[in-house]
Scaffold this active site. Structure first.
Site, short mmCIF file in Angstrom:
data_model
loop_
_atom_site.label_atom_id
_atom_site.label_comp_id
_atom_site.label_asym_id
_atom_site.label_seq_id
_atom_site.Cartn_x
_atom_site.Cartn_y
_atom_site.Cartn_z
N ASP A 130 23.24 7.59 25.77
CA ASP A 130 22.67 6.24 25.55
C ASP A 130 22.27 5.68 26.92
OD1 ASP A 130 22.55 3.79 23.46
OD2 ASP A 130 23.14 3.09 25.45
N GLU A 132 20.70 3.22 29.80
CA GLU A 132 20.36 1.82 30.11
C GLU A 132 19.21 1.86 31.11
OE1 GLU A 132 21.58 -0.55 28.29
OE2 GLU A 132 22.98 0.89 27.38
N ASP A 232 15.89 6.52 23.13
CA ASP A 232 16.44 7.03 24.39
C ASP A 232 15.63 8.20 24.93
OD1 ASP A 232 19.27 5.68 25.01
OD2 ASP A 232 18.89 5.73 22.87
N HIS A 289 25.81 -2.69 25.42
CA HIS A 289 24.76 -2.39 26.40
C HIS A 289 25.30 -1.78 27.69
CE1 HIS A 289 21.87 -4.26 23.78
NE2 HIS A 289 22.55 -5.39 23.79
N ASP A 294 28.37 2.24 24.83
CA ASP A 294 27.50 2.46 23.67
C ASP A 294 27.64 3.91 23.20
OD1 ASP A 294 26.57 -0.13 23.69
OD2 ASP A 294 24.58 0.33 24.51
#
Ligand code: AMP
Ligand code: MG
Length: 359
Positions: A130, A132, A232, A289, A294
């Site tokens: 995941d 960011e 992603d 987040h 996550d």
């Protein structure tokens, strides 16, 4: 072929996902980090060691044995077995063999304390990712996102638990200063990205980490990558690779879209991590987040799906015909041909929202 009177032990296992650890290092690549921090709760402890594997190996073996027997039967023997069970003997021989195999499997499952354990998962490991990325609160569709956190949470499917993880921050180069909004959203602070390698180096570290664990082996069932939705890989990774002029990694060509699988398996509308957890009676563990948190929570959902009998397969991927992917320079093999073939198997039902909602 007496299968209904089989004695099957109760190997009922329950998975309890433990408290999410907070990352204490800027970037870390090996299991020692887990051993040295409170993340050790992911490793088998006394309670975990009581857990039993997700699949029942004994029954799997018995099933393979029956399948082998059916394969060796003559068509007359197959029909005789089908008649004994009041099953149809019509159709081609391969269909009749399958009919008999399915019947044996159903019988085995019926005699099993936990029939879901009869289900053989496809992958040995599932690696949840995941990302960011840099962002702004008033950004539009074309905001040049750069990946700033690259986490991996590794599930051992047989053990039914999280066994390892990787986390690295990445230093953005186009917008090196994180917006306040971004820090607030992701919890990632300026010094963490300042001290981190840039994305191409992080990707090299990721691949080294995966290779150390033999997770990129050519054995197709070794490891599948999983994400929450298509964004992603199809968005952040694609944009990042293009921006850095590096080939798109082969292993990210297809993935397990957990959100999509959740919705089709439980026949519910697609929703974010929090809602998926809530419908399973669970709560989000950690910070929304945060890429690592996550990922842990997506892994928890994947574990619940498998416990409920869902076979996690690659159900999403980059599409050769998508103009966004035409310039993808995927590493190794005849990827375009592969993609064209695989594409037919992927459904086109993905909502293409700009942002994944965790809600
Ligand atoms: P997530 O996996 O939901 O944490 O989101 C991944 C990335 O998408 C974040 O790091 C941001 O770059 C971007 N993002 C997510 N939600 C928002 C939002 N509400 N506004 C702007 N960017 C967002
Ligand atoms: Mg995230």
């Amino acid at each position: 072929m007496a299968s209904s009177n089989m004695k099957i032990q109760n190997e009922n296992a329950s998975v309890e996902t433990k408290k999410t650890p907070k990352s204490s290092k800027n970037h870390s690549y090996d299991i020692d980090w887990i051993k040295n921090t409170n993340a050790k709760s992911f490793l088998p402890d006394q309670q975990h060691s009581l857990k039993k594997p997700v699949t029942d190996q004994g029954c799997q073996k018995r099933l393979s044995k029956y399948n082998g027997l059916v394969n060796r039967m003559s068509p007359e023997e197959v029909d005789e077995e089908l008649r004994k069970r009041q099953l149809s003997t019509s159709g081609e021989i391969e269909i009749r063999r399958l009919r008999l195999k399915h019947h044996y499997k159903a019988q085995l499952m019926l005699g099993h304390e936990n029939p879901f354990k009869m289900i053989q998962q496809h992958f040995e490991y599932i690696a949840v990712v995941d990302f960011e990325a840099t962002c702004d609160n008033n950004q539009r569709n074309n905001y040049p996102h750069e990946i700033i956190e690259f986490p991996i949470v590794l599930i051992n499917v047989q053990q039914q638990m999280i066994v390892d993880k990787f986390q690295s921050y990445c230093r953005p180069t186009l917008n090196p200063i994180l917006s306040e909004f971004c820090t607030e959203l992701t919890g990632i602070e300026q010094h963490q990205v300042d001290n981190a390698p840039t994305f191409p180096d992080v990707l090299r570290n990721v691949e080294a980490w995966l290779n150390e664990r033999n997770l990129l082996s050519s054995h197709k069932r070794k490891c599948g990558f999983a994400t929450d939705g298509p964004w992603d890989f199809a968005k952040f990774l694609r944009i990042q690779c293009r921006f850095n002029s590096i080939p798109y990694p082969r292993w990210a060509k297809k993935w397990i879209n957990v959100r999509k699988e959740f919705s089709s398996f439980y026949s519910v509308q697609r929703c974010g991590i929090t809602k998926m957890l809530k419908s399973l009676g669970l709560v989000f563990d950690g910070r929304h987040h945060s890429g690592l948190d996550d990922s842990v929570n997506i892994a928890r959902i994947a574990l619940e799906l498998m416990k409920d009998g869902c076979i996690l397969l690659l159900n999403d991927g980059v599409r050769a015909s998508d103009p966004k992917f035409i310039d993808l320079n995927i590493t190794g093999g005849d990827e375009t041909k592969d993609l064209e073939e695989d594409e037919a198997k992927l459904d086109d039902n993905d909502d293409d929202d700009l942002y994944v909602s965790n809600e």
